[in-house]
Write an enzyme that holds these catalytic residues in place. Sequence first.
Site, PDB file in Angstrom:
ATOM      1  N   PRO A 149       8.820  43.258  32.977  1.00 30.20           N
ATOM      2  CA  PRO A 149       9.621  43.721  34.113  1.00 30.20           C
ATOM      3  C   PRO A 149       8.708  44.217  35.223  1.00 30.20           C
ATOM      4  O   PRO A 149       7.782  44.983  34.989  1.00 30.20           O
ATOM      5  CB  PRO A 149      10.443  44.869  33.514  1.00 30.20           C
ATOM      6  CG  PRO A 149       9.619  45.360  32.355  1.00 30.20           C
ATOM      7  CD  PRO A 149       8.906  44.160  31.815  1.00 30.20           C
ATOM      8  N   CYS A 174       5.522  52.792  33.880  1.00 27.37           N
ATOM      9  CA  CYS A 174       5.292  52.636  35.316  1.00 27.37           C
ATOM     10  C   CYS A 174       4.369  53.736  35.831  1.00 27.37           C
ATOM     11  O   CYS A 174       4.631  54.922  35.612  1.00 27.37           O
ATOM     12  CB  CYS A 174       6.614  52.669  36.068  1.00 27.37           C
ATOM     13  SG  CYS A 174       6.411  52.480  37.856  1.00 27.37           S
TER      14      CYS A 174
END
Length: 352
Positions: free
Chosen positions: A23, A107
């Site tokens: 992703p 992230c």
Amino acid sequence: MPDSRPLPRIGRHALPNRVVLAPMAGVTDRPFRALCRRLGAGLVVGEMVTSDPSLWHTRKSRLRMDHRGEPGPRAVQIAGGDAEMLAEAARLNAEMGAEIIDINMGCPAKKVCNKAAGSALLRDEALVAEILAAVVAAVAVPVTLKIRTGWCAESNNGVRVARLAEDAGIQALAVHGRHRQQRYVGEAEYDTIAAIKAAVDIPVFANGDIDSAEKARRVLDYTGADAVMVGRGAQGNPWIFREIDHYLRHGRPLPPPDDNERAWVLHGHLVALHDFYGEHMGVRIARKHLGWYLAGDARFDDTGRRALRATFNGLDSADAQCHFIDELFRHEPDTAPRRVAEAMTPDGTCAA
């Protein structure tokens, strides 16, 4: 040698191969996911979605959550720092058709970490355990987790977090071989991924610097991971998925795509972006993808690539961008930058 191990499973979902699209915010939208799946990705994961449902009304969130027409399993990644809110976000996404829920703890972006989400969560193992337990309990679909090796070199706690994940019922774990403070700088390390794979029984996906079929094979051999997860290596190179799959199955490289296929794929990708986002937004988003495609096109040197990007970035219509692709493959590489520019008028339309 071909990999003879059973292919990985995520709950009831058996993956068709060992290559997963990572992703990536601003990249793995529905058009790109569809393209990568068509070119061999065994699983694709959507762009990161905030766990706060009050923000889902924005156009960006609606587009990120759009999985219409996609084959399963549909994997949705959620991010946040509150266990109750993440659990509710998981439940709502499952109701909307998500078949796999992925939790982002990898992230490194400041705007994510500053909200105690993403890889910032790795500093608080108690909160990690609370979040994982809450999300797993909230949904009937399998839950996966993406992490980094730790917050910094001094707190490389990936193995402990992996054990927490397995104990909480996480069905698969993706590990980026960098700690948060590295962001994307330097080389990924795979020792921690190997240690994590040795410490847990759930499938482990190795992520970080996977940019070729040969590299994928080396990383799988070194770490023992069940699959590789490809992120930046797929930007401008969606063929990497079938190339890796072929190499893992047969032990020999697959020929690269020829110019006819490259033209067809680029053209189709642009049209899909224009259709998905609308012309105004789609034209602008297409510019970064074309830059990535050009960066991997060995027909051109750096000077030629810069000239071609400049021409493309000056185009303001979907028709002009598609015409650019036609012209790009119509001319010899040494004359293409000049002749493509000549074929496009300054106002972004096609020259006669």
